[in-house]
Design an enzyme around this catalytic site. Structure first.
Site, PDB file in Angstrom:
ATOM      1  N   HIS A 208       0.762  -1.303  -0.095  1.00  0.00           N
ATOM      2  CA  HIS A 208       0.015  -0.050  -0.057  1.00  0.00           C
ATOM      3  C   HIS A 208       0.791   1.342  -0.031  1.00  0.00           C
ATOM      4  O   HIS A 208       0.116   2.290  -0.410  1.00  0.00           O
ATOM      5  CB  HIS A 208      -0.997   0.196   1.186  1.00  0.00           C
ATOM      6  CG  HIS A 208      -2.184  -0.848   0.881  1.00  0.00           C
ATOM      7  ND1 HIS A 208      -3.036  -0.861   0.214  1.00  0.00           N
ATOM      8  CD2 HIS A 208      -2.408  -2.323   1.908  1.00  0.00           C
ATOM      9  CE1 HIS A 208      -3.968  -1.828   0.241  1.00  0.00           C
ATOM     10  NE2 HIS A 208      -3.493  -2.593   1.015  1.00  0.00           N
TER      11      HIS A 208
ATOM     12  N   HIS B 170      -4.111  -0.043  -6.948  1.00  0.00           N
ATOM     13  CA  HIS B 170      -3.667  -1.461  -7.223  1.00  0.00           C
ATOM     14  C   HIS B 170      -4.787  -2.284  -7.792  1.00  0.00           C
ATOM     15  O   HIS B 170      -4.326  -3.298  -8.547  1.00  0.00           O
ATOM     16  CB  HIS B 170      -3.146  -1.906  -5.876  1.00  0.00           C
ATOM     17  CG  HIS B 170      -3.705  -2.425  -5.012  1.00  0.00           C
ATOM     18  ND1 HIS B 170      -4.488  -1.918  -4.041  1.00  0.00           N
ATOM     19  CD2 HIS B 170      -4.439  -3.843  -4.874  1.00  0.00           C
ATOM     20  CE1 HIS B 170      -5.276  -2.674  -3.187  1.00  0.00           C
ATOM     21  NE2 HIS B 170      -5.618  -3.638  -3.668  1.00  0.00           N
TER      22      HIS B 170
ATOM     23  N   ASP C  42      -1.498 -11.934   9.274  1.00  0.00           N
ATOM     24  CA  ASP C  42      -0.755 -10.815   9.758  1.00  0.00           C
ATOM     25  C   ASP C  42      -0.625 -10.953  11.236  1.00  0.00           C
ATOM     26  O   ASP C  42       0.109 -10.918  11.865  1.00  0.00           O
ATOM     27  CB  ASP C  42      -1.623  -9.539   9.443  1.00  0.00           C
ATOM     28  CG  ASP C  42      -1.392  -9.055   7.981  1.00  0.00           C
ATOM     29  OD1 ASP C  42      -0.813  -9.993   7.254  1.00  0.00           O
ATOM     30  OD2 ASP C  42      -2.022  -8.256   7.472  1.00  0.00           O
TER      31      ASP C  42
ATOM     32  N   HIS D 182       1.944   1.818  12.788  1.00  0.00           N
ATOM     33  CA  HIS D 182       2.991   2.206  13.724  1.00  0.00           C
ATOM     34  C   HIS D 182       3.534   3.243  13.464  1.00  0.00           C
ATOM     35  O   HIS D 182       4.020   3.597  12.300  1.00  0.00           O
ATOM     36  CB  HIS D 182       3.911   0.727  13.873  1.00  0.00           C
ATOM     37  CG  HIS D 182       4.850   0.620  15.253  1.00  0.00           C
ATOM     38  ND1 HIS D 182       5.999   1.247  15.006  1.00  0.00           N
ATOM     39  CD2 HIS D 182       4.863   0.277  16.355  1.00  0.00           C
ATOM     40  CE1 HIS D 182       6.671   1.241  16.243  1.00  0.00           C
ATOM     41  NE2 HIS D 182       5.969   0.264  16.943  1.00  0.00           N
TER      42      HIS D 182
END
Length: 603
Positions: free
Chosen positions: A114, A132, A201, A250
């Site tokens: 991304h 995409h 994930d 993060h």
């Protein structure tokens, strides 16, 4: 690991791949004819979580194994519906198309996933509407043209419609619309793509995920789930939010995303990477290996990009200066008023006390990055569970919505928030940028969160906004003109601006505001509850007239962050500021790499 199996006396060879999430997954020779192509094998070199691997060492998985997993789950879901509800008329051809759509749904992801379509392309090609998913269809078409697998033109149309989740693009969408909720569910976001990436994930970062395929059932042409699994479905949506907050967004991941983007932008005039997005023969070679190619180059034109990559590898990263969580209703206000240009303007306005005058003269927009991320459960400010239809053991053919008392009374009252973060690209400006940002914070109008939260409650027949893939709004990415290792400060011309009167007519400069992407719009779109906010930025002449904040009507959420507070003249120190690699040291000694300016005198 893959192995071939064959039944005695059969020419059919089934390949089984050992997957660390789903154990062994099996694919037919027909599906393998798409796997064994350079278009699909390219996904081995595109990280699923992009630069999160720099922060979470376990997040090393790629789009390749994710697509195998989605293809596997798509087949399981289609076969489950076919076998449990034969009256639906699902054929083997339908199953094959759904499986292939799951397998190929991410063919078009660019380097670092991304980051490429959410950050780099909008900055390198402003105004170009590209995502995409567009590249996935382009690459699928090129795969079919190049390898000529056994697939009909009608099947190609169906597979691409399934990938897009758009039932209007083929007749199958009218006959069996529920098939379009398997790979890309536009109705409530509950699909096998999400089943796989959440499980994968979570596994990569040490969490656990859940699957719900056995609970699925078609009622009124919609995929529904057993009411006993309602809490598990809610937890899946929460897990999505939690992954975005803890992993995908993060603070260090975002800092490295900015650095990778700046490196690509610095290399763009020479490599012309962005122009490859419409050329499948070139796009096929765009992978995460781009950084290695730039780093091993010797061309002088790529030296600024190499310098930034050197900073990434020596952990001399952009620094998080400050952060704040806002209500979703304040998204437009925050995006319009907290920008790099506005921070620099306030820093030079002459209203900040205790700042270093020399740094004030040197500070420019190129040193500041502002990130605005919209974090939600999958449907913007709405509760995604409201769009899920359930059935019960007692009434297996009746689908209905569930209310909170059927699931949990502990669900939150709001399902979206705005996460603002301000970064400095040079540590010496840390305290100055924070002081300017906090001055802007004090001048923001009070939040109308309470009224907004009432307006956000959807009407019974309202249409939920389309789910964003990547809940991020990037604000003002700098296009580098000089190396970021030690940008030459502008020559001193005068002290700070003599007065703030010239700021009264402030209007946002072109390109300064948030660069909107399709994954996370800065303002509510069609179908979303509209929260009316001031359409113009706050007047700049308020600088200095109310420096300690509003005595009345202040919203506590706009207070300073006590956990990040530093003095206005604070200069952070990078532990690895001096170049440690031989190549960087030689470049600095030879003069080809600009010498880095010390953060603190004597260091």
């Amino acid at each position: 690991m893959a192995e071939n199996t064959a039944e005695p006396g059969s020419l059919t060879r089934i390949r089984r791949f050992k997957d660390w999430v789903h154990d062994y997954v099996s694919f037919s020779p027909w599906i393998c004819s798409f796997i064994d192509t350079k278009h699909f094998q390219r996904l081995r070199y595109v990280k699923q979580l992009g630069v999160s691997y720099f922060v979470f060492p376990g997040a090393a998985h790629n789009r390749f194994e994710h697509c195998l997993g989605v293809g596997h789950l798509a087949r399981l879901m289609a076969m489950h519906l076919k076998n449990s509800q034969p009256q639906l008329g699902i054929t083997d051809q339908h199953v094959k198309c759904v499986e292939l759509a799951g397998l190929c749904h991410d063919l078009g992801h660019g380097p670092w996933s991304h980051l490429w379509d959410g950050v780099f392309i909008p900055t390198a090609l402003p105004g170009k509407r590209w995502k995409h998913e567009d590249a996935s269809e382009m690459m699928f078409d090129d795969l079919v043209e190049t390898y000529r697998p056994e697939i009909t033109p009608d099947e190609v149309i169906v597979v691409k419609a399934l990938i897009a989740g758009d039932r209007t693009r083929c007749s199958l969408g009218t006959e069996k619309p529920f098939l379009f909720e398997i790979v890309a569910n536009a109705r409530n976001g509950l699909d096998v793509d999400k089943f796989d990436y959440i499980a994968r994930d979570c596994h990569a970062v040490g969490d656990r995920g859940n699957l719900l395929i056995s609970s699925a059932r078609v009622i009124d042409n919609k995929i529904c789930y057993d009411i006993k699994d309602a809490n598990q479905i809610y937890e899946l949506y929460y897990t999505r939010f939690s992954l975005h907050k803890r992993v995908y967004n993060h603070k260090t991941t975002k800092a490295i995303e900015y650095m990778v983007t700046d490196a690509l932008l610095a290399a763009e005039p020479y490599l012309k990477l962005a122009n490859m997005v419409d050329k499948p023969d070139k796009y096929i070679f765009l992978t995460d290996n781009l950084l290695n190619k730039i780093q091993e180059s010797t061309e002088k034109e790529l030296e600024p990009a190499r310098a930034i990559i050197e900073r990434i590898h020596t952990r001399d990263l952009y620094r998080l200066v400050d952060y704040k969580v806002f209500l979703y209703a304040d998204l437009r206000m925050v995006s319009q008023n907290v920008t790099p240009a506005r921070i620099v303007e306030v820093a030079k306005s002459g209203t900040l006390e205790g700042v270093d005058e020399e740094l004030v003269l040197q500070l420019t927009e190129e040193y500041v990055a502002v990130n605005v991320s919209v974090l939600h459960y999958g449907k913007g400010p709405l509760n995604p569970v409201d769009d899920v239809t359930f059935y019960s053991k007692q009434q297996p053919d009746v689908g209905r919505k569930a209310d909170r008392s059927d699931i949990s009374l502990l669900m939150p009252s709001v399902f979206a928030e705005v996460w603002l973060r301000v970064y400095t690209k040079d540590c010496q400006f840390f305290g100055l940028i924070q002081a300017a940002y906090r001055q802007i914070l004090k001048m923001l109008p009070p939040s109308k969160g309470e009224a907004a939260s009432v307006e956000q409650q959807p009407a019974e027949d309202s249409v939920a906004p389309e789910e964003p893939d990547n809940s991020e709004v990037m604000v003002k990415l700098w296009t580098p003109s000089t190396p970021l290792t030690s940008p030459s400060p502008p020559p001193p011309t005068s002290s700070r601006k003599p007065s703030t009167s010239s700021l009264a007519d402030h209007q946002p400069s072109p390109g300064v505001g948030p660069s909107t992407n399709t994954d996370s719009p800065p303002a509510p779109g069609p179908g979303e509850p509209v929260v009316h906010r001031p359409s113009t930025p706050l007047a700049s002449n308020s600088i200095g007239t109310n420096r300690r904040g509003r005595p009345f009507g202040r919203n506590p959420s706009f207070s300073d962050n006590a956990f990040t507070t530093v003095p206005p003249n604070f200069r952070d120190v990078s532990p690895s500021r001096k170049p440690r690699s031989k190549r960087a040291r030689e470049g600095e000694e030879g003069g080809s790499v600009p010498a880095k300016k010390s953060r603190i005198d004597g260091v």
